[in-house]
Design an enzyme around this catalytic site. Structure first.
Site, mmCIF file in Angstrom:
data_model
loop_
_atom_site.group_PDB
_atom_site.id
_atom_site.type_symbol
_atom_site.label_atom_id
_atom_site.label_comp_id
_atom_site.label_asym_id
_atom_site.label_seq_id
_atom_site.Cartn_x
_atom_site.Cartn_y
_atom_site.Cartn_z
ATOM 1 N N THR A 147 0.737 -1.200 0.084
ATOM 2 C CA THR A 147 -0.008 0.007 -0.001
ATOM 3 C C THR A 147 0.796 1.230 -0.003
ATOM 4 O O THR A 147 0.736 2.185 -0.629
ATOM 5 C CB THR A 147 -0.920 0.162 1.234
ATOM 6 N N THR A 148 1.964 1.446 0.758
ATOM 7 C CA THR A 148 2.901 2.419 0.842
ATOM 8 C C THR A 148 3.654 2.525 -0.412
ATOM 9 O O THR A 148 3.916 3.919 -0.816
ATOM 10 C CB THR A 148 3.758 2.286 2.044
ATOM 11 N N TYR A 206 -13.107 -3.941 -2.282
ATOM 12 C CA TYR A 206 -14.372 -3.385 -3.056
ATOM 13 C C TYR A 206 -15.346 -4.554 -3.294
ATOM 14 O O TYR A 206 -16.632 -4.285 -2.768
ATOM 15 C CB TYR A 206 -13.948 -2.901 -4.552
ATOM 16 N N TYR A 209 -2.803 -10.245 4.349
ATOM 17 C CA TYR A 209 -2.669 -8.973 4.898
ATOM 18 C C TYR A 209 -3.971 -8.317 5.200
ATOM 19 O O TYR A 209 -4.815 -8.386 4.253
ATOM 20 C CB TYR A 209 -2.107 -7.861 3.643
ATOM 21 N N ARG A 214 -8.879 0.068 4.738
ATOM 22 C CA ARG A 214 -8.816 0.057 3.289
ATOM 23 C C ARG A 214 -9.293 -0.653 2.641
ATOM 24 O O ARG A 214 -9.794 -0.113 1.622
ATOM 25 C CB ARG A 214 -6.914 0.241 3.325
ATOM 26 N N LYS A 241 0.122 -10.118 8.182
ATOM 27 C CA LYS A 241 0.387 -8.649 8.670
ATOM 28 C C LYS A 241 -0.969 -8.386 9.322
ATOM 29 O O LYS A 241 -2.188 -7.982 8.443
ATOM 30 C CB LYS A 241 0.940 -7.895 7.449
ATOM 31 N N ILE A 249 5.901 -4.664 9.726
ATOM 32 C CA ILE A 249 5.914 -4.251 8.093
ATOM 33 C C ILE A 249 5.452 -2.782 8.274
ATOM 34 O O ILE A 249 4.389 -2.269 8.497
ATOM 35 C CB ILE A 249 5.072 -4.977 7.279
#
Length: 299
Positions: free
Chosen positions: A46-47, A109, A135, A140, A164, A206
């Site tokens: 994501t980052t 989504y 994850y 998000r 994560k 992470i």
């Protein structure tokens, strides 16, 4: 054996002013992290703005990182998407290119059921022969991985070996560790909860913070594993004001701003992400100074 222990950096993707990937700068960042004690590089998470990279850019970044790291530390490739078949395709390619492990975010989504999650992760694991880190970041994606689903996957799929956890729900995380009974490694997905998760048996973090303070995050984990729990906790608490500012706008807006303030030249964000507001940028700058990070720019 764990994929890594300690600080894994959720590395940013540096961009040119035209928003193309800046591979020379990515090379610099990789060397910076290896020199400063980072224990693993997580590329295209994501980052790393993975959701706005093209598939070609996504895979090129993973291949480039593997080639530049040259086995010095583990490379974890973010290859999750909201399409199972796209995830399989990218995961297989990442493994072929030499990634040491895969980070698979929950499908976003379309928000499948828990049975759908189990089927999704199981299919990817069957096709992509590499260790997999689940994850969970419902803030998000809109989709949480239930502890029971984690336990089911950990007990039935050999190469699903870690999670994560970025739910922020300590009770849920404790339940995961209770139900899995040592069958899955835990990594914190939140910089403000590293030490609490290490106390629950976590292997590390992470981290977004590690982009700008790699040695600090490595040392915070190392102190805990060496038995200096108070020292590790003190480091966690000292970092809290800076961590708060790193998430005062959606990640990775603040951390890219911070790196640019440090003179790292990681470039702009890719639309629809936009530059940090002046007010928040001023607060971030002040928090960085108080933390002891040298700034190259006084914007």
């Amino acid at each position: 054996m764990s994929i890594f222990t300690g600080s894994g950096v959720a590395i940013v993707t540096p961009l040119q002013e035209d928003e193309s990937v800046n591979y020379d700068k990515l090379d610099e960042l990789i060397e910076y992290h290896i020199a400063n004690g980072t224990d693993s590089i997580i590329i295209c998470g994501t980052t790393g703005e993975s959701s706005t990279l093209s598939e070609e850019e996504h895979m090129d970044c993973i291949k480039f990182t593997v080639e530049r790291v040259k086995g010095r530390i583990p490379v974890v490739a973010g290859t999750g998407s909201n399409s199972t078949y796209t995830t399989v395709q990218m995961s297989k390619e990442a493994v072929e290119d030499g990634a040491d492990a895969l980070l698979l975010v929950t499908p976003y989504y379309n928000k499948c059921t828990q049975d759908g999650l189990a089927a999704h992760f199981s299919m990817v694991a069957k096709e992509a022969k590499a260790p997999i880190i689940l994850y969970s970041v419902a803030s998000r994606t809109g989709l949480n991985i239930a502890p029971e689903t984690v336990a089911k996957l950990a007990s039935t799929v050999d190469n699903i070996v870690a999670i994560k956890e970025a739910s922020g729900n300590i009770s849920q995380i404790a339940k995961i560790m209770s139900l899995t009974d040592g069958k899955i490694d835990l990594y914190s997905g939140n910089d403000d909860q590293v030490v609490p998760l290490l106390a629950l048996g976590g292997k590390g973090v992470i981290s977004v913070l590690a982009n700008i303070a790699p040695r600090y995050v490595h040392d915070m984990c190392a102190k805990f594993f060496e038995g200096d729990v108070k020292g590790s906790c003190d480091m966690q608490l000292k970092a809290m004001p800076l961590i708060e500012k790193l998430f005062c706008e959606v990640n990775p807006i603040p951390v890219k701003k911070a790196l640019n303030l440090m003179g790292m030249g990681v470039g702009p964000l890719r639309m629809p992400l936009t530059e940090m507001s002046e007010g928040n940028a001023a607060k971030l700058k002040e928090a960085m100074k108080e933390f002891g990070i040298s700034l190259a720019q006084e914007e």
